[in-house]
Scaffold this motif. Structure first.
Motif, PDB file in Angstrom:
ATOM      1  N   GLU A 194       0.750  -1.212   0.121  1.00 59.02           N
ATOM      2  CA  GLU A 194       0.091  -0.044   0.088  1.00 59.02           C
ATOM      3  C   GLU A 194       0.841   1.341  -0.046  1.00 59.02           C
ATOM      4  O   GLU A 194       2.178   1.284   0.522  1.00 59.02           O
ATOM      5  N   ASP A 226      -1.846   1.219  -4.618  1.00 57.29           N
ATOM      6  CA  ASP A 226      -0.972   0.162  -4.380  1.00 57.29           C
ATOM      7  C   ASP A 226       0.249  -0.056  -5.349  1.00 57.29           C
ATOM      8  O   ASP A 226      -0.086   0.212  -6.508  1.00 57.29           O
ATOM      9  N   SER A 276     -10.409   6.238  -6.761  1.00 56.42           N
ATOM     10  CA  SER A 276     -10.149   4.644  -6.302  1.00 56.42           C
ATOM     11  C   SER A 276     -11.243   3.842  -7.176  1.00 56.42           C
ATOM     12  O   SER A 276     -12.443   4.019  -6.836  1.00 56.42           O
ATOM     13  N   ASP A 307      -8.001  -2.925   1.089  1.00 55.17           N
ATOM     14  CA  ASP A 307      -8.084  -3.152  -0.220  1.00 55.17           C
ATOM     15  C   ASP A 307      -9.180  -4.709  -0.258  1.00 55.17           C
ATOM     16  O   ASP A 307     -10.203  -4.561  -1.092  1.00 55.17           O
ATOM     17  N   PHE A 332     -10.952  -7.537  -7.820  1.00 58.13           N
ATOM     18  CA  PHE A 332     -10.235  -6.635  -6.974  1.00 58.13           C
ATOM     19  C   PHE A 332      -9.702  -7.584  -5.529  1.00 58.13           C
ATOM     20  O   PHE A 332      -8.725  -7.273  -5.303  1.00 58.13           O
ATOM     21  N   SER A 390      -5.924  -8.082  -4.424  1.00 58.13           N
ATOM     22  CA  SER A 390      -5.484  -7.604  -3.030  1.00 58.13           C
ATOM     23  C   SER A 390      -4.898  -8.906  -2.316  1.00 58.13           C
ATOM     24  O   SER A 390      -4.434  -8.465  -0.964  1.00 58.13           O
TER      25      SER A 390
END
Length: 371
Positions: free
Chosen positions: A19, A56, A204, A255, A363, A367
């Motif tokens: 991050e 990220d 985001s 995330d 996603f 992550s």
């Protein structure tokens, strides 16, 4: 069902290692010099990663260069920082009026980090002499270097009177005088924090997809109102308990948390009706944990209590405004034209929710497994 979905929201290990965290500049201004103590992710800057709006480092195109730098020893990295200091200094805007002040590098320290998956902290100390006079200084840096927290350091002054700023997208600080303290109005502090909160949402993609997922549950504006209200209530409770120190959520990986939330709201859109009894408690819980984590991150900037209250409140307000902005755009583009059509749910809301669920799954993979 609710307990099962809440279990998905437990933080996964992985993405926090990559991050993007704000850099912190502690600045001391005297009558004849500026002293800077800068804490930052040196590997990201040396790799040329554009951190503006990036959450990220794995999302950067040149992440391979970043990983190679991460593999260097502390001594090798310190040497690289020293060699690249002139270029780094060119991107630090330390200004006296309309004149740039070059910073002379004093030393470089690489903070030991036993876990190779966690980002290392690099600390540099630098100094710039000041000519005679009372002209204040300003500081900022290039947008691609990301978020910069500026803290004025002066042991002889009250903490609430010292300048503190959260600078985004290449912004510069307010003028910092050479005398003991710099004054900043609460309105100015709030404005900067609101801007940062807005950017946290609208820059985001996962956050945008989450809010759009909330939109597709119901065509009734009342449901949007209640969801926005639950989100606001969760953030307000998080604000209150975090500032009192009763609860502190540290090192939460947001995330996978957001990704799991996207999957939940999309599945509920498909199988539940607009009167679902799970949606409002879920939104409240999401906002509560989200707000606690963000409040903790801001608390680590070393702000005084008064500054922390203004920054946390403003940052959360910016997030609420960002959410409302996305709702308004969705209503204008979709709701007004299609929400009253008899085929809306079957041919638009449900297919869109399927796509949102797939995006949330991707996603989540990014992550966790792929991090």
């Amino acid at each position: 069902m609710l307990l099962f979905m809440l279990a998905l929201l437990l933080p996964f290990k992985g993405a926090s290692a990559h991050e993007v965290r704000p850099a912190v500049a502690d600045i001391t201004v005297t009558a004849n010099a500026v002293e800077l103590r800068l804490s930052f992710n040196a590997e990201a800057l040396l790799a040329g990663i554009n951190l503006d709006g990036l959450a990220d480092t794995d999302e950067a195109d040149n992440v391979a260069d970043y990983d190679r730098l991460r593999a260097l020893s502390a001594e090798e990295l310190a040497t690289r920082v020293g060699q690249a200091w002139s270029e780094i200094d060119e991107n630090i805007r330390l200004e006296l009026g309309f004149s740039d002040l070059p910073l002379a590098l004093l030393n470089v320290e690489i903070v030991a980090e036993p876990n190779p998956e966690l980002p290392r902290e690099t600390i540099v100390n630098a100094r710039a002499p000041l000519p005679a006079g009372e002209t204040p200084i300003t500081i900022g840096w290039a947008p691609e270097y990301g978020v910069l927290i500026v803290r004025q350091v002066d042991g002889a002054a009250e903490a609430d009177a010292l300048y503190t700023g959260l600078l985004t997208s290449g912004a510069s600080s307010d003028p910092i005088p050479r005398s003991a303290t710099a004054t900043r109005s609460p309105l100015s502090t709030m404005s900067v924090a609101i801007q940062a909160g807005l950017q946290h949402v609208i820059l985001s993609y996962p956050h945008i997809v989450f809010v759009v997922g909330l939109f597709f549950l119901s065509t009734r504006w009342q449901m949007l109102f209640w969801q926005a209200g639950a989100f606001t209530a969760g953030h307000l409770v998080a604000l209150a308990v975090s500032l009192t120190g009763l609860v502190s959520v540290s090192h939460l990986d947001l995330d996978p948390f957001v990704a799991a939330a996207i999957i939940f709201v999309a599945i509920e859109n498909i199988f539940a009706n607009e009167k679902s009894r799970f949606r409002l408690p879920f939104v409240f819980l999401f906002a509560l944990v989200h707000g606690l984590s963000l409040a903790f991150a801001l608390s680590q900037a070393g702000l005084s209590q008064g500054q922390l209250i203004m920054n946390v409140f403003g940052f959360n307000l910016g997030i609420e405004l960002g959410q409302i902005l996305i709702f308004i755009i969705a209503i204008l583009l979709i709701g007004i034209m299609f929400a009253d059509q008899p085929w809306y749910r079957k041919y638009l809301a449900i297919p869109a929710s399927v796509i949102i669920a797939i995006a949330g799954g991707w996603f989540l993979l990014e992550s966790t497994v792929l991090a």
